[in-house]
Design a protein around this motif. Structure first.
Motif, PDB file in Angstrom:
ATOM      1  N   MET A 203       0.835  -1.188   0.000  1.00 22.91           N
ATOM      2  CA  MET A 203       0.000   0.000   0.000  1.00 22.91           C
ATOM      3  C   MET A 203       0.870   1.238   0.000  1.00 22.91           C
ATOM      4  O   MET A 203       1.729   1.400   0.857  1.00 22.91           O
ATOM      5  CB  MET A 203      -0.873  -0.024   1.259  1.00 22.91           C
ATOM      6  CG  MET A 203      -1.821   1.126   1.383  1.00 22.91           C
ATOM      7  SD  MET A 203      -3.258   0.846   0.374  1.00 22.91           S
ATOM      8  CE  MET A 203      -3.980   2.478   0.431  1.00 22.91           C
ATOM      9  N   THR A 204       0.665   2.129  -0.985  1.00 25.10           N
ATOM     10  CA  THR A 204       1.309   3.431  -0.970  1.00 25.10           C
ATOM     11  C   THR A 204       0.372   4.405  -0.276  1.00 25.10           C
ATOM     12  O   THR A 204      -0.474   3.991   0.507  1.00 25.10           O
ATOM     13  CB  THR A 204       1.637   3.889  -2.399  1.00 25.10           C
ATOM     14  OG1 THR A 204       0.411   4.105  -3.117  1.00 25.10           O
ATOM     15  CG2 THR A 204       2.455   2.840  -3.142  1.00 25.10           C
ATOM     16  N   ASP A 205       0.493   5.678  -0.565  1.00 30.79           N
ATOM     17  CA  ASP A 205      -0.344   6.674   0.100  1.00 30.79           C
ATOM     18  C   ASP A 205      -1.821   6.363  -0.084  1.00 30.79           C
ATOM     19  O   ASP A 205      -2.607   6.429   0.847  1.00 30.79           O
ATOM     20  CB  ASP A 205      -0.024   8.064  -0.452  1.00 30.79           C
ATOM     21  CG  ASP A 205      -0.802   9.151   0.260  1.00 30.79           C
ATOM     22  OD1 ASP A 205      -1.046   8.998   1.465  1.00 30.79           O
ATOM     23  OD2 ASP A 205      -1.174  10.143  -0.391  1.00 30.79           O
ATOM     24  N   LYS A 206      -2.220   6.004  -1.326  1.00 24.03           N
ATOM     25  CA  LYS A 206      -3.622   5.672  -1.570  1.00 24.03           C
ATOM     26  C   LYS A 206      -3.799   4.452  -2.454  1.00 24.03           C
ATOM     27  O   LYS A 206      -4.846   3.837  -2.437  1.00 24.03           O
ATOM     28  CB  LYS A 206      -4.337   6.858  -2.225  1.00 24.03           C
ATOM     29  CG  LYS A 206      -4.804   7.914  -1.253  1.00 24.03           C
ATOM     30  CD  LYS A 206      -5.757   8.880  -1.926  1.00 24.03           C
ATOM     31  CE  LYS A 206      -6.356   9.857  -0.939  1.00 24.03           C
ATOM     32  NZ  LYS A 206      -7.314  10.776  -1.568  1.00 24.03           N
ATOM     33  N   ALA A 207      -2.818   4.113  -3.236  1.00 23.83           N
ATOM     34  CA  ALA A 207      -2.988   3.046  -4.218  1.00 23.83           C
ATOM     35  C   ALA A 207      -2.469   1.711  -3.684  1.00 23.83           C
ATOM     36  O   ALA A 207      -1.470   1.652  -2.970  1.00 23.83           O
ATOM     37  CB  ALA A 207      -2.270   3.408  -5.514  1.00 23.83           C
TER      38      ALA A 207
ATOM     39  N   ALA B 274      -6.746   2.767  -9.994  1.00 25.98           N
ATOM     40  CA  ALA B 274      -6.672   4.220 -10.030  1.00 25.98           C
ATOM     41  C   ALA B 274      -5.283   4.673  -9.599  1.00 25.98           C
ATOM     42  O   ALA B 274      -4.723   4.183  -8.616  1.00 25.98           O
ATOM     43  CB  ALA B 274      -7.738   4.828  -9.111  1.00 25.98           C
ATOM     44  N   SER B 275      -4.710   5.612 -10.344  1.00 26.94           N
ATOM     45  CA  SER B 275      -3.380   6.106 -10.029  1.00 26.94           C
ATOM     46  C   SER B 275      -3.445   7.107  -8.879  1.00 26.94           C
ATOM     47  O   SER B 275      -4.502   7.594  -8.506  1.00 26.94           O
ATOM     48  CB  SER B 275      -2.765   6.776 -11.258  1.00 26.94           C
ATOM     49  OG  SER B 275      -3.448   7.986 -11.568  1.00 26.94           O
ATOM     50  N   ARG B 276      -2.278   7.419  -8.351  1.00 30.52           N
ATOM     51  CA  ARG B 276      -2.206   8.395  -7.267  1.00 30.52           C
ATOM     52  C   ARG B 276      -2.748   9.745  -7.724  1.00 30.52           C
ATOM     53  O   ARG B 276      -3.448  10.428  -6.982  1.00 30.52           O
ATOM     54  CB  ARG B 276      -0.764   8.517  -6.796  1.00 30.52           C
ATOM     55  CG  ARG B 276      -0.571   9.480  -5.633  1.00 30.52           C
ATOM     56  CD  ARG B 276       0.831   9.385  -5.084  1.00 30.52           C
ATOM     57  NE  ARG B 276       1.043  10.318  -3.996  1.00 30.52           N
ATOM     58  CZ  ARG B 276       1.891  10.112  -3.012  1.00 30.52           C
ATOM     59  NH1 ARG B 276       2.566   8.983  -2.958  1.00 30.52           N
ATOM     60  NH2 ARG B 276       2.065  11.016  -2.067  1.00 30.52           N
ATOM     61  N   ASP B 277      -2.423  10.161  -8.934  1.00 33.82           N
ATOM     62  CA  ASP B 277      -2.905  11.449  -9.449  1.00 33.82           C
ATOM     63  C   ASP B 277      -4.425  11.464  -9.571  1.00 33.82           C
ATOM     64  O   ASP B 277      -5.060  12.500  -9.367  1.00 33.82           O
ATOM     65  CB  ASP B 277      -2.278  11.750 -10.806  1.00 33.82           C
ATOM     66  CG  ASP B 277      -0.820  12.156 -10.686  1.00 33.82           C
ATOM     67  OD1 ASP B 277      -0.398  12.527  -9.569  1.00 33.82           O
ATOM     68  OD2 ASP B 277      -0.097  12.104 -11.699  1.00 33.82           O
ATOM     69  N   GLU B 278      -5.016  10.320  -9.923  1.00 32.44           N
ATOM     70  CA  GLU B 278      -6.466  10.247 -10.077  1.00 32.44           C
ATOM     71  C   GLU B 278      -7.195  10.261  -8.743  1.00 32.44           C
ATOM     72  O   GLU B 278      -8.399  10.470  -8.698  1.00 32.44           O
ATOM     73  CB  GLU B 278      -6.847   8.989 -10.867  1.00 32.44           C
ATOM     74  CG  GLU B 278      -6.436   9.048 -12.332  1.00 32.44           C
ATOM     75  CD  GLU B 278      -6.624   7.724 -13.042  1.00 32.44           C
ATOM     76  OE1 GLU B 278      -6.846   7.732 -14.265  1.00 32.44           O
ATOM     77  OE2 GLU B 278      -6.541   6.665 -12.372  1.00 32.44           O
ATOM     78  N   LEU B 279      -6.465  10.039  -7.656  1.00 32.26           N
ATOM     79  CA  LEU B 279      -7.069   9.971  -6.334  1.00 32.26           C
ATOM     80  C   LEU B 279      -6.699  11.167  -5.458  1.00 32.26           C
ATOM     81  O   LEU B 279      -6.894  11.122  -4.241  1.00 32.26           O
ATOM     82  CB  LEU B 279      -6.646   8.672  -5.632  1.00 32.26           C
ATOM     83  CG  LEU B 279      -7.137   7.373  -6.262  1.00 32.26           C
ATOM     84  CD1 LEU B 279      -6.465   6.172  -5.622  1.00 32.26           C
ATOM     85  CD2 LEU B 279      -8.652   7.254  -6.159  1.00 32.26           C
TER      86      LEU B 279
END
Length: 426
Positions: free
Chosen positions: A41-45, A333-338
């Motif tokens: 798990m990264t920041d959101k993805a 979903a990518s980090r930018d999309e979230l």
């Protein structure tokens, strides 16, 4: 024989450490190239970590919930060949399609073969039952666990034919076929006393959500405002547009109309389209309207962002909502999309209830919640008529937004929705 050490790969975007969410293998398992070993798990993805080699797992580098540095040892695999130690980073990770601990859907690991690629062979039951400790929790998806409960089967007695001994639906059928259950089991199980307990570690996406919700409620001065809206006219317009253009342009839900209403209303209430940095004591109002659309996924609540909603048509917004929702639900979903939203729209669809009190998506200062549409008798020009009614349940940060402004903002949205032609009058 040799040992191949796989290190935690560089996920990118300057991330120095990630959280290990779930193992799909255990020590002693045989793995093949491209088989998913773990979720991180990264920041959101959430991303899958596949194996670059064939071999046998001899050591795991961490436990679920542990935060690991990029470059640290993730897993060691015994491989055929020279006896020297080999090291590598895992292959480029791909978006995970299953949740962290305590998954809610059929997991990816269940569908991946433990041998060479190709269709999975039919399960082979090597005996009517298998002995496990009373407190041992066999690997199985939630759907399989529910199926076993409905059938009155103790899952720990069923031999699993899936990867790592995972119990599949076919294994339950094989167990029944061998006469280890009886016809009265489902009825008996429904009234049997239960004393089992299950502890679920809060890790991965669930931990991120918990942290963000706790942070939001502790830092922001929440207040909510609820308004009833007559959506009869806009629902008629939506049905007309879908009938006329649905085949060529795609079907419209109510969300694109609500996004359009947000865009128009924000022209007069720019203080709602803002972010508040409470440490620097700075409010940033933005001209661009980046609408976060709260989306329930298998790993929890995610908020993909429809960027520059002010420049999108109804169908453009609808297509982007659909694309982002699918990406979020599939874990792609990518980090930018979230990230990067300026105001959030949240809806539970048909389960929207009558009233809700949505939690702000910090550092935003406003979130608009959509409740379900119901038909009710209403008095219109002295006559009782059936109208389609819906509540908007919205929350605001009282440190930035005054109550009067919040009410006027929602009333502006109400006027636009009840007179939908005004959505498109410039």
């Amino acid at each position: 024989m040799g040992t191949h050490v796989i290190k935690m790969p560089d996920i990118g975007e300057g991330i120095a450490e990630v959280e290990l969410s779930q193992w799909h293998v255990k020590v002693g398992d045989l793995v093949v190239e491209d088989q998913v070993l773990a979720d991180v798990m990264t920041d959101k993805a959430m991303v899958d970590i596949p194996s670059p080699v064939h071999g046998k797992v001899i050591a795991l580098g961490g436990q679920p919930g542990e935060v690991m540095a990029v470059g640290s040892v993730l897993i060691s695999i015994e491989v055929e060949g020279a006896g020297n130690l080999k090291e590598s980073a895992a292959p480029a990770p791909v978006a995970a399609q299953e949740p962290p601990a305590a998954p809610k859907v059929e997991t990816v690991a269940e569908s991946k073969p433990a041998a060479a690629a190709g269709p999975r062979p039919a399960p082979v039951c090597q005996g009517p039952m298998v002995a496990r400790e009373a407190d041992e929790r066999p690997l199985a998806s939630p759907a399989v666990r529910k199926h076993a409960l409905d059938l009155g089967i103790q899952l720990r007695l069923v031999r699993g034919s899936g990867p790592a001994g995972r119990v599949l639906h076919e294994d339950l059928e094989a167990y029944l076929a061998q006469g280890q259950s009886n016809a009265s089991a489902p009825a008996a199980a429904a009234y049997a006393q239960r004393h089992d307990e299950e502890q679920i570690q809060v890790i991965g996406m669930r931990r991120k959500i918990a942290q963000r919700m706790q942070d939001a409620t502790q830092r922001a001065a929440h207040f909510s405002y609820v308004e009833e809206i007559d959506v009869t006219a806009i629902e008629e317009l939506r049905a007309h547009l879908n009938e006329k253009h649905g085949t060529s342009r795609g079907k419209l839900t109510l969300l694109p109309f609500l996004i359009r209403a947000l865009v128009v209303a924000l022209r007069d209430f720019p203080q709602m389209n803002a972010r508040y940095d409470d440490e620097a004591q700075v409010i940033t109002r933005l001209g661009a309207v980046h609408v976060g659309v709260a989306t329930q996924s298998d790993v929890g609540l995610m908020v993909p962002v429809v960027r520059h909603a002010e420049a999108r048509s109804l169908w453009d917004s609808a297509a982007e909502i659909s694309r982002l929702a699918n990406a979020a639900r599939n874990g792609k979903a990518s980090r930018d999309e979230l990230s990067g939203s300026t105001i959030t729209l949240t809806s539970l669809g048909a389960l929207g209830g009558i009233v809700s009190t949505p939690v702000l998506n910090l550092p935003e200062v406003a979130i608009v919640g959509v409740n379900k549409i119901v038909e009710r008798p209403m008095v219109v020009k002295g006559q009782v008529v059936i109208r389609k009614m819906m509540n908007l349940s919205s929350s605001f940060d009282h440190r930035v937004v005054d109550g009067m402004d919040a009410a006027l903002f929602i009333q502006a949205i109400r006027g636009l929705i009840e007179q939908p032609a005004t959505l498109f009058v410039e």
